[in-house]
Design an enzyme around this catalytic site. Structure first.
Site, mmCIF file in Angstrom:
data_model
loop_
_atom_site.group_PDB
_atom_site.id
_atom_site.type_symbol
_atom_site.label_atom_id
_atom_site.label_comp_id
_atom_site.label_asym_id
_atom_site.label_seq_id
_atom_site.Cartn_x
_atom_site.Cartn_y
_atom_site.Cartn_z
ATOM 1 N N LYS A 10 0.836 -1.210 0.000
ATOM 2 C CA LYS A 10 0.000 0.000 0.000
ATOM 3 C C LYS A 10 0.871 1.260 0.000
ATOM 4 O O LYS A 10 0.640 2.197 -0.766
ATOM 5 C CB LYS A 10 -0.912 -0.017 1.235
ATOM 6 N N LYS A 67 1.780 -3.944 11.057
ATOM 7 C CA LYS A 67 0.416 -4.057 11.562
ATOM 8 C C LYS A 67 0.446 -4.575 12.992
ATOM 9 O O LYS A 67 1.362 -5.302 13.372
ATOM 10 C CB LYS A 67 -0.399 -5.049 10.711
ATOM 11 N N PRO A 122 -5.361 3.781 13.431
ATOM 12 C CA PRO A 122 -6.621 3.054 13.618
ATOM 13 C C PRO A 122 -6.802 1.959 12.565
ATOM 14 O O PRO A 122 -6.213 2.012 11.499
ATOM 15 C CB PRO A 122 -7.677 4.146 13.452
ATOM 16 N N ASP A 123 -7.596 0.984 12.916
ATOM 17 C CA ASP A 123 -7.927 -0.092 11.979
ATOM 18 C C ASP A 123 -9.239 -0.710 12.455
ATOM 19 O O ASP A 123 -9.919 -0.133 13.312
ATOM 20 C CB ASP A 123 -6.780 -1.121 11.938
ATOM 21 N N GLY A 148 -20.403 -4.143 4.236
ATOM 22 C CA GLY A 148 -19.764 -3.640 5.457
ATOM 23 C C GLY A 148 -20.073 -2.171 5.663
ATOM 24 O O GLY A 148 -19.722 -1.337 4.836
ATOM 25 N N VAL A 169 -15.653 3.141 7.675
ATOM 26 C CA VAL A 169 -15.373 3.525 6.287
ATOM 27 C C VAL A 169 -16.584 3.264 5.383
ATOM 28 O O VAL A 169 -16.974 4.119 4.580
ATOM 29 C CB VAL A 169 -14.123 2.797 5.756
ATOM 30 N N ASP A 203 -24.303 -5.850 6.459
ATOM 31 C CA ASP A 203 -23.292 -5.921 7.518
ATOM 32 C C ASP A 203 -23.644 -7.106 8.407
ATOM 33 O O ASP A 203 -24.829 -7.402 8.589
ATOM 34 C CB ASP A 203 -23.271 -4.623 8.347
ATOM 35 N N ALA A 206 -15.524 -4.585 4.536
ATOM 36 C CA ALA A 206 -15.457 -5.240 5.849
ATOM 37 C C ALA A 206 -14.154 -6.034 5.920
ATOM 38 O O ALA A 206 -13.129 -5.564 5.457
ATOM 39 C CB ALA A 206 -16.678 -6.133 6.045
HETATM 40 N N1 PHE Z 1 -5.787 1.271 9.007
HETATM 41 C C1 PHE Z 1 -5.715 2.067 7.830
HETATM 42 C C2 PHE Z 1 -4.877 1.359 6.783
HETATM 43 O O1 PHE Z 1 -4.787 0.151 6.791
HETATM 44 C C3 PHE Z 1 -5.382 3.496 8.098
HETATM 45 C C4 PHE Z 1 -4.104 3.913 8.789
HETATM 46 C C5 PHE Z 1 -3.875 5.240 8.926
HETATM 47 C C6 PHE Z 1 -3.145 3.056 9.265
HETATM 48 C C7 PHE Z 1 -2.726 5.712 9.490
HETATM 49 C C8 PHE Z 1 -1.971 3.527 9.851
HETATM 50 C C9 PHE Z 1 -1.775 4.850 9.956
HETATM 51 O O2 PHE Z 1 -4.356 1.925 5.868
#
Ligand code: PHE
Length: 369
Positions: free
Chosen positions: A59, A71, A109-110, A175, A179, A198, A232
C-alpha cells in the site's frame, strides 16, 4: 522469513495476545493500523498480522509514501468489544510493545479501533497516527479512506462503463463500519443506487439513512450490480465465491480481499474488473502521512487522497496495454519499488539513498517521528 520483525506478546495488563509485525522498512518506518478482533486462536491473529503487514508494504509503495509495512493485531477472546477498563489496559499493552520498537513502527486506527484509542496508545508511545485533532493528531482516517475509495470508484466506472459519473450506477456495499458508512453517504450524494449489508444487524439504520436497500451479506456479495464494494474483513474473494459473483467490477477499502493471489486470475478470466485493494484503500494512510509526517496543508493532503483515482487509472491502463490483470501490474509495481535485494535494509535514517516510488519518482521527505 519474509518479515523483518515479528513480536507476539501476552499483554502484561490485559493478558491478551498482541502481535506487532514489521514487514519491511526499506522505504521508511513501518506503518499500519491496530486491529482488535476475535480469532479462534492467537496463531490466527498472528497469521493475519503477517498478511496485513505485508499488504501495508504494498500500500505504501503503490501510494509512493516514504513508509514501510507493519500491523498490530490484538486477539480478542470473543466478539464483544472489551469493556472500557479492559480496553485501556490492552491499549497500554499495545503502546508498550510499540515503544519497545523505538520508531521502527508506528500504528494508527484499523478494524475495531478509532482516534480515541490512539490517544490511549499515545500515553505509552509517540509512534501513533490519527489521534483526534484536539489531541494534536490528524483525526479520524475513515472519511479520507472513503474519499480515496470514491475517487477509485470513479476511475473504475470510467474504465468499465466509459463514464466516471456515479449517478444511476448500482453499488453493493459489503460492510457499514466507519469507512463503509462514509462511502454509502458519498455514493448516495452522488446519485448512486445502493444495496448494503453488515454482519452487525444494528447497522441497518445506517443503510436506511442513505437510502440503501438492506440485504444479507451473502446476497450483497452476489448481487447483480455494477460495482461490488468490499468494506469489511478480507478473504471474501475465493475460488468458491468468484463463480457466484454477478457484479461487473469490484473496488473497496477492505484489506486483503483475495484469499490467495491466484484468485485475481479467476476474476480476470470472468471479466470482472478487480481494483487491487492496496491501491483503493490508501486514502486514510495518505492523509495521515501528509498531515502528520509531511506537515502539509489540508488542501494538499486532500489532493493527495484524490490521487488514489489517478494511481488506479495508471494501473488499469497499464493492465489493458499489457493484457494482464490489474493485480499483476500492482505486484510488478511493488516488486520494483522494493528493489531486487531482499536482504534487510538499514532502518530509515535518511542516510541511505532515497527509494523510487511506484511512479518511478524519488521521494524521501524528512521523517519527523
Ligand atoms: N488502518 C488504515 C490502513 O490500513 C489506516 C491507517 C492510517 C493506518 C494511518 C496507519 C496509519 O491503511
Amino acid at each position: 522469513m519474509e518479515h523483518e520483525l515479528v513480536i507476539t506478546e501476552r499483554g502484561r495488563r490485559s493478558g491478551l495476545p498482541i502481535t506487532v509485525a514489521v514487514h519491511a522498512t526499506g522505504r521508511g518506518m513501518a506503518a499500519g493500523g491496530c486491529r482488535l478482533e476475535h480469532y479462534p486462536h492467537w496463531r490466527d491473529g498472528l497469521d493475519d498480522a503477517l498478511r496485513l503487514s505485508a499488504a501495508m508494504t504494498g500500500k505504501c509503495a503503490v501510494a509512493g509514501l516514504p513508509l514501510g509495512g507493519g500491523k498490530t493485531v490484538v486477539t480478542l477472546p470473543d466478539r464483544r468489544a472489551p469493556a472500557p477498563a479492559a480496553r485501556r489496559d490492552l491499549l497500554h499493552d499495545v503502546g508498550d510493545v510499540i515503544a519497545s520498537l523505538d520508531g521502527r513502527y508506528a500504528t494508527g486506527p484499523d478494524v475495531g479501533t478509532g482516534p480515541d484509542d490512539m490517544t490511549v496508545i499515545a500515553e505509552r508511545t509517540r509512534h501513533v497516527f490519527c489521534r483526534p485533532r484536539s489531541a494534536g493528531g490528524s483525526g479520524d482516517s475513515s472519511p479520507h479512506t472513503a474519499a480515496g475509495v470514491l475517487a477509485a470508484l470513479r476511475t473504475v466506472c470510467a474504465d468499465r462503463f466509459g463514464s466516471a459519473d456515479l449517478a444511476g450506477r448500482s453499488f453493493a456495499i459489503l460492510g457499514l463500519g466507519r469507512v463503509g458508512a462514509h462511502i454509502a453517504a458519498l455514493l448516495a450524494a452522488a446519485g448512486a443506487r445502493l444495496i448494503a449489508a453488515d454482519v452487525d444487524t444494528a447497522r441497518r439504520v445506517v443503510a436506511a439513512r442513505h437510502g440503501a436497500t438492506w440485504v444479507s451479506p451473502r446476497d450483497c456479495l452476489t448481487a447483480a450490480v455494477d460495482v461490488l464494494v468490499p468494506a469489511a474483513l478480507g478473504g471474501l474473494l475465493t475460488a468458491a465465491s468468484v463463480p457466484a459473483l454477478r457484479c461487473a467490477a469490484i473496488a473497496g477499502p477492505a484489506n486483503n480481499q483475495l484469499d490467495a493471489a491466484g484468485t485475481a486470475g479467476l476474476l480476470h478470466e470472468r471479466g470482472i474488473l478487480w481494483a487491487p485493494d492496496i491501491a483503493v484503500s490508501a486514502g486514510g494512510l495518505i492523509h495521515a502521512t501528509a498531515v502528520e509526517l509531511l506537515h502539509e496543508t489540508p488542501e494538499r493532503a486532500a489532493a493527495r487522497v484524490h490521487g488514489v483515482g489517478d494511481t488506479l487509472a495508471a494501473i488499469l491502463s497499464t493492465a489493458r496495454a499489457d493484457a494482464v490483470s490489474p493485480a499483476t501490474v500492482v505486484d510488478q509495481l511493488v516488486a520494483r519499488s522494493l528493489g531486487p535485494v531482499r536482504s534487510r535494509p538499514e532502518p530509515a535514517s535518511g542516510k541511505s539513498s532515497p527509494p523510487a516510488d511506484a511512479a518511478g519518482t524519488v521521494t524521501r521527505p524528512a521523517m519527523t517521528s
